[in-house]
Design a protein around this motif. Structure first.
Motif, PDB file in Angstrom:
ATOM      1  N   ALA A  66       0.731  -1.589  -0.055  1.00  0.00           N
ATOM      2  CA  ALA A  66      -0.107   0.121  -0.083  1.00  0.00           C
ATOM      3  C   ALA A  66       0.982   1.659  -0.106  1.00  0.00           C
ATOM      4  O   ALA A  66       0.211   2.776  -0.161  1.00  0.00           O
ATOM      5  N   GLY A  67       1.910   1.167   0.534  1.00  0.00           N
ATOM      6  CA  GLY A  67       3.393   2.338   0.497  1.00  0.00           C
ATOM      7  C   GLY A  67       2.670   3.160   1.204  1.00  0.00           C
ATOM      8  O   GLY A  67       3.262   4.055   1.551  1.00  0.00           O
ATOM      9  N   VAL A  68       2.170   2.175   3.304  1.00  0.00           N
ATOM     10  CA  VAL A  68       2.079   3.760   4.111  1.00  0.00           C
ATOM     11  C   VAL A  68       2.915   2.644   5.504  1.00  0.00           C
ATOM     12  O   VAL A  68       3.898   1.266   5.205  1.00  0.00           O
ATOM     13  N   ARG A  69       3.220   3.399   5.933  1.00  0.00           N
ATOM     14  CA  ARG A  69       3.670   3.024   7.274  1.00  0.00           C
ATOM     15  C   ARG A  69       1.855   2.441   8.174  1.00  0.00           C
ATOM     16  O   ARG A  69       1.566   3.482   8.180  1.00  0.00           O
ATOM     17  N   VAL A  70       2.659   2.146   9.358  1.00  0.00           N
ATOM     18  CA  VAL A  70       1.406   2.025  10.552  1.00  0.00           C
ATOM     19  C   VAL A  70       0.976   3.605  11.108  1.00  0.00           C
ATOM     20  O   VAL A  70       0.199   4.273  11.244  1.00  0.00           O
ATOM     21  N   GLY A  71       2.387   4.878  10.653  1.00  0.00           N
ATOM     22  CA  GLY A  71       2.127   6.066  11.391  1.00  0.00           C
ATOM     23  C   GLY A  71       0.935   6.637  10.316  1.00  0.00           C
ATOM     24  O   GLY A  71       0.174   8.100  10.462  1.00  0.00           O
ATOM     25  N   ASP A  72       0.821   6.720  10.028  1.00  0.00           N
ATOM     26  CA  ASP A  72      -0.160   6.872   7.943  1.00  0.00           C
ATOM     27  C   ASP A  72      -1.120   6.567   8.137  1.00  0.00           C
ATOM     28  O   ASP A  72      -2.480   7.320   7.109  1.00  0.00           O
ATOM     29  N   LEU A  73      -1.957   5.444   8.960  1.00  0.00           N
ATOM     30  CA  LEU A  73      -3.380   5.058   9.477  1.00  0.00           C
ATOM     31  C   LEU A  73      -3.837   5.612   9.723  1.00  0.00           C
ATOM     32  O   LEU A  73      -3.212   6.013  10.917  1.00  0.00           O
ATOM     33  N   ASP A  74      -5.703   5.522   9.537  1.00  0.00           N
ATOM     34  CA  ASP A  74      -6.243   6.413  10.706  1.00  0.00           C
ATOM     35  C   ASP A  74      -7.140   5.547  11.298  1.00  0.00           C
ATOM     36  O   ASP A  74      -7.382   6.095  12.279  1.00  0.00           O
ATOM     37  N   ALA A  75      -6.469   4.008  11.565  1.00  0.00           N
ATOM     38  CA  ALA A  75      -7.275   2.928  11.677  1.00  0.00           C
ATOM     39  C   ALA A  75      -6.895   1.556  11.795  1.00  0.00           C
ATOM     40  O   ALA A  75      -6.462   0.944  11.309  1.00  0.00           O
ATOM     41  N   ILE A  76      -6.593   0.214  12.791  1.00  0.00           N
ATOM     42  CA  ILE A  76      -7.000  -0.747  12.305  1.00  0.00           C
ATOM     43  C   ILE A  76      -8.297  -1.439  12.721  1.00  0.00           C
ATOM     44  O   ILE A  76      -9.129  -1.373  13.832  1.00  0.00           O
ATOM     45  N   ALA A  77      -8.754  -2.270  12.015  1.00  0.00           N
ATOM     46  CA  ALA A  77      -9.868  -2.937  12.445  1.00  0.00           C
ATOM     47  C   ALA A  77      -8.935  -4.547  12.117  1.00  0.00           C
ATOM     48  O   ALA A  77      -8.497  -4.975  11.606  1.00  0.00           O
ATOM     49  N   VAL A  78     -10.493  -4.919  13.017  1.00  0.00           N
ATOM     50  CA  VAL A  78     -10.193  -6.368  12.986  1.00  0.00           C
ATOM     51  C   VAL A  78     -11.233  -7.412  13.102  1.00  0.00           C
ATOM     52  O   VAL A  78     -12.388  -7.066  13.810  1.00  0.00           O
ATOM     53  N   THR A  79     -11.438  -8.486  12.762  1.00  0.00           N
ATOM     54  CA  THR A  79     -12.705  -9.665  12.738  1.00  0.00           C
ATOM     55  C   THR A  79     -11.841  -9.948  13.858  1.00  0.00           C
ATOM     56  O   THR A  79     -11.690 -10.970  14.276  1.00  0.00           O
ATOM     57  N   THR A  80     -13.447  -9.974  15.358  1.00  0.00           N
ATOM     58  CA  THR A  80     -13.908 -10.611  16.850  1.00  0.00           C
ATOM     59  C   THR A  80     -14.368 -11.351  16.277  1.00  0.00           C
ATOM     60  O   THR A  80     -15.098 -12.276  17.174  1.00  0.00           O
ATOM     61  N   ARG A  81     -16.171 -11.581  15.379  1.00  0.00           N
ATOM     62  CA  ARG A  81     -17.418 -12.650  15.431  1.00  0.00           C
ATOM     63  C   ARG A  81     -17.188 -12.375  13.685  1.00  0.00           C
ATOM     64  O   ARG A  81     -17.273 -12.142  12.908  1.00  0.00           O
ATOM     65  N   PRO A  82     -17.857 -14.015  13.425  1.00  0.00           N
ATOM     66  CA  PRO A  82     -17.527 -15.081  14.279  1.00  0.00           C
ATOM     67  C   PRO A  82     -16.691 -16.081  13.491  1.00  0.00           C
ATOM     68  O   PRO A  82     -16.022 -15.052  13.084  1.00  0.00           O
ATOM     69  N   GLY A  83     -16.387 -16.965  13.888  1.00  0.00           N
ATOM     70  CA  GLY A  83     -14.945 -17.844  13.701  1.00  0.00           C
ATOM     71  C   GLY A  83     -14.364 -19.084  15.034  1.00  0.00           C
ATOM     72  O   GLY A  83     -14.897 -18.710  15.733  1.00  0.00           O
ATOM     73  N   LEU A  84     -13.432 -19.550  14.351  1.00  0.00           N
ATOM     74  CA  LEU A  84     -13.007 -20.588  15.633  1.00  0.00           C
ATOM     75  C   LEU A  84     -12.539 -19.218  16.440  1.00  0.00           C
ATOM     76  O   LEU A  84     -11.365 -18.235  16.388  1.00  0.00           O
ATOM     77  N   ILE A  85     -12.593 -19.588  17.593  1.00  0.00           N
ATOM     78  CA  ILE A  85     -11.615 -19.094  18.315  1.00  0.00           C
ATOM     79  C   ILE A  85     -10.536 -18.651  18.729  1.00  0.00           C
ATOM     80  O   ILE A  85     -10.220 -17.608  18.519  1.00  0.00           O
ATOM     81  N   GLY A  86      -9.382 -19.809  18.368  1.00  0.00           N
ATOM     82  CA  GLY A  86      -7.952 -19.693  18.824  1.00  0.00           C
ATOM     83  C   GLY A  86      -7.978 -18.479  17.705  1.00  0.00           C
ATOM     84  O   GLY A  86      -7.101 -18.151  17.613  1.00  0.00           O
ATOM     85  N   LEU A 106      -9.292   1.265  17.644  1.00  0.00           N
ATOM     86  CA  LEU A 106      -9.650   0.184  17.168  1.00  0.00           C
ATOM     87  C   LEU A 106     -11.027  -0.212  16.564  1.00  0.00           C
ATOM     88  O   LEU A 106     -11.912   0.330  17.564  1.00  0.00           O
ATOM     89  N   VAL A 107     -11.189  -1.134  15.947  1.00  0.00           N
ATOM     90  CA  VAL A 107     -12.799  -1.036  15.143  1.00  0.00           C
ATOM     91  C   VAL A 107     -12.611  -2.835  15.185  1.00  0.00           C
ATOM     92  O   VAL A 107     -11.877  -3.246  14.226  1.00  0.00           O
ATOM     93  N   ALA A 108     -13.516  -3.054  15.643  1.00  0.00           N
ATOM     94  CA  ALA A 108     -14.281  -4.680  16.045  1.00  0.00           C
ATOM     95  C   ALA A 108     -14.935  -4.900  14.738  1.00  0.00           C
ATOM     96  O   ALA A 108     -16.276  -4.148  14.991  1.00  0.00           O
TER      97      ALA A 108
END
Length: 349
Positions: A66-86, A106-108
């Motif tokens: 993407a040509g970006v660094r973490v500091g260039d981001l506005d948020a971190i999104a992650v899948t939190t449900r549903p799925g294999l819990i581990g 952080l966005v769930a």
């Protein structure tokens, strides 16, 4: 707004950077198919070990492409449900660490809602709409009045469609994953050769049950006393007809309930996503029936039907703008109480 999405709900480790909710700057997916193929399905412990090894390198690749660094981001999104819990917890741990280190929101994200949103990464969606999400672990009919206002109309009561494809493929001696294998085999078969059951459940029900057809395939191939996947697969000459007949039965149910759901909510747009939405017969039949019903049909691009992080990051844009960020103590949830909440006529979260 640029958001990094992380997806580890099952057997793909994925990361992506999406700008403004629609523009994919990068999307990287590490598949585990080769690790699970010998077992005919996903082994949770193996999946988790692979996620631990891959999650940081995949995030690094997504940022680099993407040509970006973490500091260039506005948020971190992650899948939190549903799925294999581990598996979910591994992605969530990585996302929390990045969020804390870079002081980013952080966005769930709900995995099924993300699949419903995936077609918007190709072109804007017109709301309200009804969507069919069909994958290995989930089959659901959803009504959405916006990307983040979603009502469950129907869901899986036992085996999901993708799971049934995997099990039928194992019975027929076809490779894992079963969906593409059944699709290929069915191309040379007669879909009317065998009258496999179509489980529609109660009148007007939009729920799904595919355990019966899996058992019907087993009994057809190995007799009424067959158990599990014991015994030899059928003769190679019989496999195309069995595969085509099985596929047609599953597609009949998916198409009927998807169109019924759209008509019940009087929407103009029907959306289809999830890994099973790559199936060629489903795409053809759904296109025909949607046109007959006067519906505009939108499929997710095939690359975004299977699990990916671009749909996670894209949906997160809308959650962010609605102020729906996650607290530091957010955790993963393996199963959602679809049926219980649906019976109360409420939306789910």
């Amino acid at each position: 707004m640029r958001i990094l999405g992380i997806e580890t709900s099952c057997d793909e480790t994925a990361a992506a950077v999406v700008a403004d909710g629609t523009r994919i700057l990068s999307s990287v997916v590490a598949s585990q198919e080769h690790l699970h193929a010998r077992y005919g399905g996903v082994v949770p412990e193996i999946a988790c070990r692979a996620h631990v090894e891959a999650v940081v390198p995949i995030i690094d690749q997504a940022l680099e492409r993407a040509g970006v660094r973490v500091g260039d981001l506005d948020a971190i999104a992650v899948t939190t449900r549903p799925g294999l819990i581990g598996a979910l917890l591994i992605g969530l741990s990585a996302a929390k660490a990045l969020s804390w280190l870079a002081d980013l929101p952080l966005v769930a994200v709900n995995h099924i809602e993300a699949h419903l949103y995936a077609p918007a990464l190709e072109a804007p969606l017109d709301y309200p709409l009804v969507g069919l999400v069909a994958s290995g672990g989930h089959t659901a009919i959803l009504h959405a009045t916006s990307p983040i206002a979603i009502e469950v109309l129907g869901t899986t009561t036992d085996d999901a469609a993708g799971e049934a494809f995997d099990k039928a493929a194992a019975i027929l001696g076809l490779p894992y994953p079963g969906g593409p294998a059944i699709d290929r085999a069915a191309a040379d078969g007669d879909p009317g050769a065998i009258a496999f059951p179509r489980t529609m459940l109660e009148r007007d029900s939009l729920d799904f049950s595919f355990s019966g057809i899996k058992t019907a395939v087993l009994y057809h191939c190995r007799g009424q006393n067959a158990r599990g996947s014991e015994g030899r697969p059928p003769a190679a000459a019989d496999v195309p007809d069995i595969a085509a007949s099985f596929q047609e039965a599953v597609v009949d149910v998916l198409v009927a309930k998807a169109v019924r759901g759209a008509l019940s909510r009087q929407v103009a747009t029907l959306v289809a996503g999830g890994g099973v939405a790559c199936n060629s017969r489903l795409r053809a039949r759904l296109a025909d029936e949607a046109a007959r019903a006067g519906l505009t049909l939108r499929f997710a691009p095939k690359a975004l039907c299977t699990d990916n992080a671009a749909m996670v990051a894209g949906l997160a844009e809308h959650l962010m703008r609605a102020g729906r960020t996650a607290e530091p103590d957010v955790t993963a949830v393996a199963h959602l109480p679809f049926t219980r909440v649906l019976r109360k006529g409420k939306t789910y979260r």
